[in-house]
Design a protein around this motif. Structure first.
Motif, short mmCIF file in Angstrom:
data_model
loop_
_atom_site.label_atom_id
_atom_site.label_comp_id
_atom_site.label_asym_id
_atom_site.label_seq_id
_atom_site.Cartn_x
_atom_site.Cartn_y
_atom_site.Cartn_z
N UNK A 132 -3.70 34.78 4.25
CA UNK A 132 -4.87 33.92 4.38
C UNK A 132 -4.59 32.49 3.90
N UNK A 133 -3.67 32.32 2.97
CA UNK A 133 -3.36 30.97 2.48
C UNK A 133 -1.88 30.81 2.14
N UNK A 134 -1.04 31.55 2.87
CA UNK A 134 0.40 31.51 2.62
C UNK A 134 1.14 31.77 3.93
N UNK A 135 2.29 31.08 4.12
CA UNK A 135 3.10 31.25 5.31
C UNK A 135 4.56 31.40 4.91
N UNK A 136 5.32 32.13 5.72
CA UNK A 136 6.78 32.15 5.63
C UNK A 136 7.28 31.85 7.03
N UNK A 137 8.11 30.79 7.15
CA UNK A 137 8.63 30.38 8.43
C UNK A 137 10.15 30.24 8.34
N UNK A 138 10.82 30.54 9.44
CA UNK A 138 12.27 30.34 9.53
C UNK A 138 12.52 29.12 10.42
N UNK A 139 13.31 28.19 9.90
CA UNK A 139 13.66 26.97 10.63
C UNK A 139 15.15 26.95 10.92
N UNK A 140 15.51 26.43 12.08
CA UNK A 140 16.89 26.16 12.45
C UNK A 140 17.00 24.67 12.71
N UNK A 141 17.92 24.02 12.01
CA UNK A 141 18.16 22.60 12.19
C UNK A 141 19.57 22.38 12.70
N UNK A 142 19.71 21.58 13.73
CA UNK A 142 21.03 21.18 14.20
C UNK A 142 21.58 20.08 13.31
N UNK A 143 22.83 19.66 13.54
CA UNK A 143 23.42 18.57 12.76
C UNK A 143 22.55 17.32 12.81
N UNK A 144 22.35 16.71 11.65
CA UNK A 144 21.55 15.48 11.50
C UNK A 144 20.08 15.64 11.89
N UNK A 175 9.77 17.69 15.72
CA UNK A 175 10.39 18.74 16.52
C UNK A 175 11.74 19.09 15.90
N UNK A 176 12.07 20.38 15.88
CA UNK A 176 13.35 20.86 15.36
C UNK A 176 13.94 21.85 16.37
N UNK A 177 15.19 22.26 16.14
CA UNK A 177 15.85 23.18 17.08
C UNK A 177 15.02 24.43 17.32
N UNK A 178 14.52 25.06 16.25
CA UNK A 178 13.60 26.18 16.42
C UNK A 178 12.88 26.45 15.11
N UNK A 179 11.74 27.08 15.25
CA UNK A 179 10.94 27.52 14.11
C UNK A 179 10.23 28.80 14.51
N UNK A 180 10.11 29.70 13.53
CA UNK A 180 9.55 31.02 13.82
C UNK A 180 8.71 31.46 12.64
N UNK A 181 7.50 31.92 12.91
CA UNK A 181 6.63 32.45 11.88
C UNK A 181 7.12 33.84 11.51
N UNK A 182 7.45 34.04 10.24
CA UNK A 182 7.95 35.33 9.76
C UNK A 182 6.81 36.16 9.18
N UNK A 183 5.93 35.52 8.39
CA UNK A 183 4.81 36.22 7.76
C UNK A 183 3.69 35.23 7.52
N UNK A 184 2.45 35.74 7.56
CA UNK A 184 1.29 34.89 7.37
C UNK A 184 0.23 35.65 6.60
#
Length: 122
Positions: free
Chosen positions: A25-37, A14-23
């Motif tokens: 058939x065999x490729x993904x682009x996701x945006x992740x937000x990580x808090x400190x540590x 689990x992380x602060x947030x994750x969002x699918x940006x593009x998908x």
């Protein structure tokens, strides 16, 4: 989940947030937000590579070769920098900073899997 929406947390971590940006058939682009540590636990993929592109803060990526578990040098990404981790390489991206870290994860090309790994203590 369609592109552009908030994505469910992984069953592996689990992380602060994750969002699918593009998908594709065999490729993904996701945006992740990580808090400190905060980070994504050690894992590898059988077929897909990962490209990490830092958008905010600083992203650290530890990695090791498999099956010999030979550690590779840590990669530190500042805003606008990227690094590629090949399929079959164990890795652990994390935020070692005091503020937020935001990055894009580009994964492909092939069937996605998440193989958890507990690294051997040094």
């Amino acid at each position: 989940m369609g592109a552009g929406g908030t994505e469910k947390q992984s069953k592996h971590f689990s992380v602060s947030s994750r969002r699918l940006v593009a998908e594709g058939s065999d490729m993904f682009v996701k945006e992740f937000n990580l808090g400190p540590n905060e980070g994504i636990p050690w894992h590898s993929h059988t077929r897909v590579f990962d490209i990490f592109y830092c958008l905010e803060g600083r992203l650290e990526v530890d990695s090791m070769d498999l099956p010999g578990r030979q550690a590779r040098p840590r990669v530190t990404l500042a805003v606008g920098e990227s690094a590629r981790i090949e399929a079959g390489t164990a890795h652990h991206p994390f935020n070692a900073g005091d503020g937020p870290c935001r990055f894009l994860l580009i994964q492909g090309v092939g069937e996605y899997d998440f193989l958890p790994l507990k690294p051997t203590p040094a």
